[in-house]
Design an enzyme around this catalytic site. Structure first.
Site, PDB file in Angstrom:
ATOM      1  N   ASP A  74      26.276  24.997  82.034  1.00 39.39           N
ATOM      2  CA  ASP A  74      24.906  25.393  82.351  1.00 39.39           C
ATOM      3  C   ASP A  74      24.382  26.448  81.389  1.00 39.39           C
ATOM      4  OD1 ASP A  74      24.349  23.786  84.478  1.00 39.39           O
ATOM      5  OD2 ASP A  74      24.871  25.244  86.021  1.00 39.39           O
ATOM      6  N   TYR A 133      38.416  27.206  84.429  1.00 43.41           N
ATOM      7  CA  TYR A 133      37.291  28.127  84.318  1.00 43.41           C
ATOM      8  C   TYR A 133      37.733  29.522  84.756  1.00 43.41           C
ATOM      9  CZ  TYR A 133      33.708  24.458  83.728  1.00 43.41           C
ATOM     10  OH  TYR A 133      32.950  23.421  83.261  1.00 43.41           O
TER      11      TYR A 133
END
Length: 303
Positions: A74, A133
């Site tokens: 994003d 992540y």
């Protein structure tokens, strides 16, 4: 090393080539100034910026390169181990010159860490076994200015023990519908994902949440982190996690938390089967960049 297998997907009207040489990139970027990975002309994205460098270095058009990334990060999200693939109709004798050219063309907030030849079976996105992540939280009254682009600042004192307890509820195979935002680009993805681990590391004022999974839904990681932040503030108990999971309802999560900001999130690495990383025959060696050396010192040295 000729690869006759075309990319699996079409992205934004780009028709992939049928024959050519496939190459794998490992990319790192500071996502602060970019509207995410996914291609768009304006505002700039990482994919668009990398494609411009590739078209300049290879003299090929975008439609021939067929650049595909493993993860569609994003806006504002960073990466240390994004993986992408592209095609050329020609082979390279070595990859170091291309590597140096790309990093010379790219802005300083995007770096190509590695270029390697890829087999016909390899696909940056669909061959991935797991993704890792990290989300960084700076937990102190005053924010470290050197961390401001890469860590979320929490002025609330967080209880790391209850955050760890809550994170354990995410581990395993679950339907994560309640933790996914609606996406317009992925159609109807499978909501069942396998989380292999969800750890919390403390480094002074810096808390680092580390999650590894088979894949993630749109904004899933940031939504899980947001709930853990609320639990760490002791606003809600750790056992709220399984109750929200079972609901499979995004509105249930919205009662307790919103998405965590993007700048604390970083795509650290993407893991593949070793068989998919084997180099095809007749290919050049991987390039990890090269050090410059001074052959002869031209400046006199005085004791």
């Amino acid at each position: 090393m000729l690869n006759s297998v075309a990319p699996v997907e079409l992205e934004h009207g780009v028709k992939p080539i049928q024959d050519g040489y496939k190459w794998r990139l490992v990319l790192a970027y500071d996502g602060t100034q970019y509207a995410g990975w996914q291609y768009q002309q304006s505002p700039p994205t990482v994919q668009c910026t990398v494609e411009k460098a590739l078209t300049h270095a290879t003299k090929l058009q975008r439609k021939n390169l067929s650049l595909v990334g493993a993860s569609r990060t994003d806006a504002g999200v960073h990466a240390w181990g994004q993986v992408a693939q592209f095609f050329t109709p020609f082979n390279y004798d070595n990859l170091e010159e291309l590597h140096a050219a790309l990093n010379g063309l790219l802005p300083s907030d995007i770096r190509v860490r590695e270029i390697s030849p890829a087999s016909a079976e390899f696909h940056a996105r669909f061959s991935a076994k797991s993704k890792i992540y990290h989300y960084k939280i700076y937990n102190d009254t005053i924010m470290d200015p050197f961390q401001r682009h890469f860590a979320y600042h929490s002025v609330y004192k967080l209880n790391s023990a209850v955050m760890r307890e809550a994170a354990k509820h995410f581990v395993g195979k679950h339907d994560f519908s309640a933790f996914a935002n609606a996406s317009h680009s992925d159609g109807v993805p499978d909501p069942v994902k396998h989380i292999f681990r969800f750890d919390l590391k403390e480094m002074g004022a810096l808390l680092q949440l580390e999650v590894e999974g088979s894949g993630f839904l749109y904004r899933q990681v940031r939504n899980m982190v947001a709930l853990l932040l609320q639990i760490g503030r002791e606003a809600i108990p750790p056992d709220i996690v399984p109750r929200i999971l079972v609901s499979r309802d995004r509105k249930e999560l919205a009662k307790y938390s919103l998405s965590a900001p993007p700048h604390g999130l970083c795509l650290v690495s993407i893991n593949y089967d070793e068989s998919h990383l084997l180099p095809p025959p007749g290919c050049p060696a991987n390039s990890f960049g090269r050090h410059h050396t001074i052959r002869k010192c031209k400046v006199p040295f005085f004791l």
